[in-house]
Design a protein around this motif. Structure first.
Motif, short mmCIF file in Angstrom:
data_model
loop_
_atom_site.label_atom_id
_atom_site.label_comp_id
_atom_site.label_asym_id
_atom_site.label_seq_id
_atom_site.Cartn_x
_atom_site.Cartn_y
_atom_site.Cartn_z
N ALA A 53 -99.42 -13.49 61.34
CA ALA A 53 -98.34 -13.82 60.40
C ALA A 53 -97.40 -14.89 60.95
CB ALA A 53 -97.56 -12.55 60.05
N CYS A 54 -97.04 -14.78 62.25
CA CYS A 54 -96.02 -15.71 62.75
C CYS A 54 -96.44 -16.47 64.01
CB CYS A 54 -94.70 -14.96 63.01
SG CYS A 54 -94.76 -13.94 64.49
N ASN A 69 -95.50 -7.17 62.48
CA ASN A 69 -96.87 -7.09 61.97
C ASN A 69 -97.73 -6.23 62.91
OD1 ASN A 69 -99.27 -7.70 60.60
ND2 ASN A 69 -99.58 -9.60 61.77
N CYS A 74 -92.17 -10.17 64.20
CA CYS A 74 -92.15 -9.86 62.77
C CYS A 74 -92.60 -8.43 62.46
CB CYS A 74 -92.97 -10.87 61.98
SG CYS A 74 -94.75 -10.66 62.19
N CYS A 95 -96.58 -7.06 66.57
CA CYS A 95 -95.89 -8.31 66.84
C CYS A 95 -94.41 -8.03 67.13
CB CYS A 95 -96.02 -9.25 65.64
SG CYS A 95 -95.05 -10.76 65.85
N CYS A 100 -100.09 -13.08 66.78
CA CYS A 100 -99.85 -12.51 65.46
C CYS A 100 -100.32 -13.48 64.38
CB CYS A 100 -98.36 -12.24 65.31
SG CYS A 100 -97.88 -11.83 63.62
ZN LIG Z 1 -95.54 -11.84 63.93
#
Ligand SMILES: [Zn+2]
Length: 305
Positions: free
Chosen positions: A230-231, A259, A257, A254, A228
């Motif tokens: 984002a995280c 996403n 999170c 994800c 992911c």
């Molecule tokens: Zn994530």
């Protein structure tokens, strides 16, 4: 050291048992040089076709080999045996051809016409075309693509007047003249390939290609995982892979999170490697994702790919 310049001429003819047209070797020519690059011996054998009694007219015009000469020739297996006795390929020989397409041709001919036969004796090998092209580049000649034997001869001011180009032994004589003009023992040594290496012909005939399905990756599929953006957690694939051009696409979510994104991957199989390119792109609309969704059970089954 002895140097052998080797050349084949082949005629295209229909093979009833193979149900397709094949390039059948019709002439084997070679010139043997000693370490001073003086001619020791010349080899010239015409092969009687196993496929046809009539050569293509274009072939006869190109090579000067008439139907009569071809019909008076020897079977391919005998031609190979005669060459083997003549060449006595060993540690002290380097065989050269003008481009490695001759090696493809002879490998195919052994497969088609001598399926139980020993491989054609090549041993230590150099592709003279690529060697001469490197020599030209070094001299500041810029080349667009591969050059013909005639063009190379012209660039080195070698007169082809006394020769019939596309007659195997004459082509070898022109190759010998080119070798004399470009000779560099160290540069040659750096280019020697061992055709007796177990994977040589497999490597020669291997065609790099793009994989069309994720299943072809054939490993545990780590290549197809996406983190992911984002995280950093590993995302869960929520659609099947589908191919479009050279790319494979799937949607991901994800678990940490939430996403969502679309992952695409390009997998190129070369002889030694799987070359991977990955990109993350915006997700498909939800409806499109649903249409491609993998049922839970299949998801588990295909988790490894
Ligand atoms: Zn994530």
């Amino acid at each position: 050291m002895r140097y052998i310049l080797l050349d084949f001429e082949w005629n295209n003819a229909y093979s009833v048992p193979h149900k397709r047209f094949l390039n059948e070797i019709t002439q084997i020519g070679a010139v043997m040089l000693d370490e001073r690059l003086e001619v020791i011996d010349v080899f010239d054998v015409v092969v009687r076709s196993a496929l046809t009694k009539r050569l293509r007219r274009s072939f006869t015009e190109l090579t000067g080999i008439t139907n009569e000469r071809m019909l008076a020739g020897v079977p391919f297996g005998e031609a190979v045996a005669r060459y083997r006795d003549w060449a006595r390929v060993g540690d002290d020989t380097i065989t050269m051809t003008w481009s490695n397409s001759d090696l493809y041709a002879v490998t195919e001919n052994i497969r088609n016409f001598q399926p139980d036969g020993a491989p054609f004796p090549i041993g230590n090998y150099i592709d003279l075309q690529s060697f001469v092209m490197a020599a030209l580049t070094k001299r500041g000649v810029s080349l667009a693509g591969q050059i013909s034997l005639a063009h190379a001869a012209e660039l080195f001011s070698i007169s082809t007047e006394p020769f019939q180009l596309h007659s195997a032994p004459d082509d070898c004589a022109v190759c010998a003249a080119l070798l004399r003009q470009t000779f560099d023992a160290d540069a040659l040594a750096a280019r020697v390939l061992d055709t007796d290496a177990p994977d040589f012909f497999e490597r020669l005939t291997f065609k790099p290609h793009y994989l069309k399905s994720a299943a072809e990756v054939g490993s545990r599929g780590e290549e197809l995982r996406f983190a992911c953006e984002a995280c950093g957690a590993f995302a869960k694939r929520v659609t099947k892979w589908h191919a479009k051009g050279r790319w494979l696409f799937a949607n991901f979510r994800c678990p940490d999170c939430g996403n969502r994104f679309r992952g695409k991957v390009m997998l190129k199989r070369t002889y030694d490697d799987l070359i991977i390119q990955k990109r993350i792109v915006p997700p498909l609309e939800e409806a499109a994702e649903k249409a491609q969704a993998v049922p839970d059970e299949m998801q588990r089954l295909s988790e490894t790919v």
